[in-house]
Design a protein around this motif. Sequence first.
Motif, mmCIF file in Angstrom:
data_model
loop_
_atom_site.group_PDB
_atom_site.id
_atom_site.type_symbol
_atom_site.label_atom_id
_atom_site.label_comp_id
_atom_site.label_asym_id
_atom_site.label_seq_id
_atom_site.Cartn_x
_atom_site.Cartn_y
_atom_site.Cartn_z
ATOM 1 N N ILE A 122 2.452 -0.069 -1.957
ATOM 2 C CA ILE A 122 3.073 1.054 -2.670
ATOM 3 C C ILE A 122 3.512 2.120 -1.667
ATOM 4 N N GLY A 123 2.659 2.425 -0.711
ATOM 5 C CA GLY A 123 3.019 3.398 0.318
ATOM 6 C C GLY A 123 4.206 2.938 1.148
ATOM 7 N N LEU A 124 4.227 1.669 1.512
ATOM 8 C CA LEU A 124 5.347 1.128 2.276
ATOM 9 C C LEU A 124 6.632 1.211 1.458
ATOM 10 N N SER A 125 6.541 0.907 0.175
ATOM 11 C CA SER A 125 7.715 1.028 -0.703
ATOM 12 C C SER A 125 8.229 2.461 -0.728
ATOM 13 N N ALA A 126 7.317 3.419 -0.861
ATOM 14 C CA ALA A 126 7.713 4.830 -0.877
ATOM 15 C C ALA A 126 8.320 5.232 0.461
ATOM 16 N N GLN A 132 11.384 3.277 -7.123
ATOM 17 C CA GLN A 132 11.146 2.554 -8.366
ATOM 18 C C GLN A 132 10.047 1.506 -8.179
ATOM 19 N N ILE A 133 10.084 0.811 -7.060
ATOM 20 C CA ILE A 133 9.060 -0.204 -6.786
ATOM 21 C C ILE A 133 7.699 0.467 -6.632
ATOM 22 N N ALA A 134 7.657 1.566 -5.891
ATOM 23 C CA ALA A 134 6.398 2.287 -5.689
ATOM 24 C C ALA A 134 5.848 2.810 -7.015
#
Length: 169
Positions: A122-126, A132-134
Motif C-alpha cells: 500500500i505504501g509503495l502504491s502511494a 486508487q490502488i493504495a
Amino acid sequence: MEALVEEFGHPTYVSFPVIAARLLLAAIFGAAIGYEREVNNRPAGLRTHILVCVAAATFGILTVEIAHAPMFEGELFKFDPIRAVEAVTAGIAFLAAGTILFAKGEVHGLTTGAGMWLAGAIGLSAGLGFWQIAGLGTLLTLIVLMVLQSMERKPKFEKPGAQDSKPHD
C-alpha cells in the motif's frame, strides 16, 4: 556556497507538494491498518504499520526520481523499476517474518506479518502515485481484519487427555 544551493535546491521530477501528499497518504493508510492491529493488541501495531507504509512510499518516490534523474541518463545506466518493488517486497517480508512465532504447536503473528507485507504494498502504491490502488488495498485490508475476524472464531477444544477436575456425582 553555490554547490550547496545547487545540491539542496535542485528540482525533483515529482513536485514537493505531491511528494508530501503521497507520504502523508501512506502514513494515513498505514495508521488505519495499524490502529486495527493495536486495538487487537497484536505485536505490530500503529507505529510499525505507519513506518512500513511510509518507508515503502519513500522507496516508491525514490524509484520515480531515480528513473527521471539526469545523472542516471545514458547508456551506462539501465534502470528497471521492478527491481525497486522487489527489494521493498523482500525487505518488508523479512520484517513480517519476524512477527511470526511457532510455540507450543501453534502459529502466532501470521496475520500481523501479512498485514505488514500488505502495508508495504500500500505504501509503495502511494509512493508511486497509484492512489486508487493504495486506497482500495487499505479498504480491503480493513474489511479482512475487522469484518472477517468475527467469522473466524475458532472453538476451543480440550487437549487430549485433559480431565475435568470437578468430582463426579
